[in-house]
Design an enzyme around this catalytic site. Structure first.
Site, PDB file in Angstrom:
ATOM      1  N   SER A   1       2.950   3.288  -4.084  1.00  0.00           N
ATOM      2  CA  SER A   1       2.177   3.067  -3.297  1.00  0.00           C
ATOM      3  C   SER A   1       2.058   5.218  -2.421  1.00  0.00           C
ATOM      4  O   SER A   1       3.300   5.254  -2.360  1.00  0.00           O
ATOM      5  CB  SER A   1       3.124   2.489  -1.898  1.00  0.00           C
ATOM      6  OG  SER A   1       2.918   3.264  -0.849  1.00  0.00           O
TER       7      SER A   1
HETATM    8  N1  LIG Z   1      -0.651   4.321   7.412  1.00  0.00           N
HETATM    9  C1  LIG Z   1       0.184   4.198   6.377  1.00  0.00           C
HETATM   10  C2  LIG Z   1      -0.258   3.296   5.211  1.00  0.00           C
HETATM   11  C3  LIG Z   1       0.248   1.868   4.598  1.00  0.00           C
HETATM   12  C4  LIG Z   1      -0.047   1.387   3.989  1.00  0.00           C
HETATM   13  O1  LIG Z   1      -1.585   1.006   4.039  1.00  0.00           O
HETATM   14  N2  LIG Z   1      -0.268   1.123   2.804  1.00  0.00           N
HETATM   15  C5  LIG Z   1      -0.863   0.586   1.730  1.00  0.00           C
HETATM   16  C6  LIG Z   1       0.164   0.149   0.300  1.00  0.00           C
HETATM   17  S1  LIG Z   1       0.377   1.688   0.007  1.00  0.00           S
HETATM   18  C7  LIG Z   1      -0.252  -1.485   2.666  1.00  0.00           C
HETATM   19  O2  LIG Z   1       0.418  -1.547   2.794  1.00  0.00           O
HETATM   20  N3  LIG Z   1      -1.972  -1.125   2.350  1.00  0.00           N
HETATM   21  C8  LIG Z   1      -1.665  -2.942   2.581  1.00  0.00           C
HETATM   22  C9  LIG Z   1      -2.731  -3.111   3.669  1.00  0.00           C
HETATM   23  O3  LIG Z   1      -3.631  -2.626   4.400  1.00  0.00           O
HETATM   24  O4  LIG Z   1      -3.333  -4.455   3.891  1.00  0.00           O
HETATM   25  C10 LIG Z   1       1.020   4.626   6.271  1.00  0.00           C
HETATM   26  O5  LIG Z   1       1.124   5.735   5.737  1.00  0.00           O
HETATM   27  O6  LIG Z   1       2.222   4.127   6.144  1.00  0.00           O
END
Ligand SMILES: N[C@@H](CCC(=O)N[C@@H](CS)C(=O)NCC(=O)O)C(=O)O
Length: 223
Positions: free
Chosen positions: A11
């Site tokens: 991530s």
């Molecule tokens: N803007 C958020 C983005 C976080 C994010 O989307 N992380 C991804 C993993 S890299 C996630 O958990 N995605 C799951 C989803 O969107 O369902 C941050 O910077 O924390």
């Protein structure tokens, strides 16, 4: 007790938080959350973070999600003055430009990477489309324009913005490689970040895992 970070090694936003902790000398306890196994949408994780995303940080009785907010929190609580001032300068205009880059990352740039990955893991996307690539190129042209004004993405020295935007910029290479002839300033900035000890230690191994993971997902959908 050390703050606990729910993360995955692939991530980029979790790796940006970990790079910040590394730079300010803060130990984080770490716990993996598996996205392919949908652990990020489990009742326990949704209780911690209703967005169902990683990273999520627990610091005593305080819980915070969203990497950009988390980085600012950790910097405020755990950094000495000098590093805080350098990574997130209090000069109003410099800070506004750091914020501009971080909001660009949260709202525009990082979602372009997610758009090539999640539909492959949970759907039938078999690789980045021409549309994905055009949108990533449009994001690269924003970086190229920002880098005309300073050596790093928001200032002439490394700031929080380089950790966030840089984590996405290096990770998104797995989906659509930057053309260094079209975006020479961005290519040089990426190279300088790749030489930084915290990028070397935390981000680059994660990008290698992301590359293997996402290529396996695209491959499975080609069959
Ligand atoms: N803007 C958020 C983005 C976080 C994010 O989307 N992380 C991804 C993993 S890299 C996630 O958990 N995605 C799951 C989803 O969107 O369902 C941050 O910077 O924390």
């Amino acid at each position: 007790m050390a703050p606990l970070l729910y993360k995955s090694n692939t991530s980029p936003p979790a790796n940006a938080v970990r790079m910040l902790a590394d730079i300010i000398g803060l130990h984080l306890d770490l716990k993996d959350v598996s996205i392919p196994n949908m652990e990020h949408k489990s009742p326990e994780h949704l209780k911690r973070n209703p967005m169902g995303t990683i990273p999520t940080l627990i610091d005593g009785d305080f819980i915070i999600s969203e990497s950009h907010a988390t980085m600012k929190y950790l910097l405020s609580v755990y950094s000495d003055y000098e590093l805080r001032e350098s990574l997130y300068p209090s000069d109003v205009r410099t800070r506004a430009v750091v914020d501009q880059c971080m909001f660009f990352n949260a709202g525009v740039f990082f979602p372009k990477l997610l758009g090539c990955v999640l539909p492959a893991v949970f759907g039938d996307l078999d690789g980045p489309t021409e549309q994905h690539k055009a949108e990533i190129d449009a994001a690269y042209s924003v970086l190229e324009a920002y880098l005309k004004d300073h050596k790093y993405i928001a200032a002439d020295h490394l700031t929080l913005a380089d950790l966030s935007v840089g984590a996405t910029a290096i990770s998104i290479q797995v989906a659509h490689k930057l053309d260094a002839t079209k975006f020479p300033l961005t290519a040089a900035w990426i190279s300088s970040l790749e030489d930084h000890p915290s990028f070397k230690k935390i981000l680059l191994p994660g990008v290698q895992l992301l590359n293997e993971f996402v290529n396996a997902a695209w491959q499975k959908n080609r069959k």
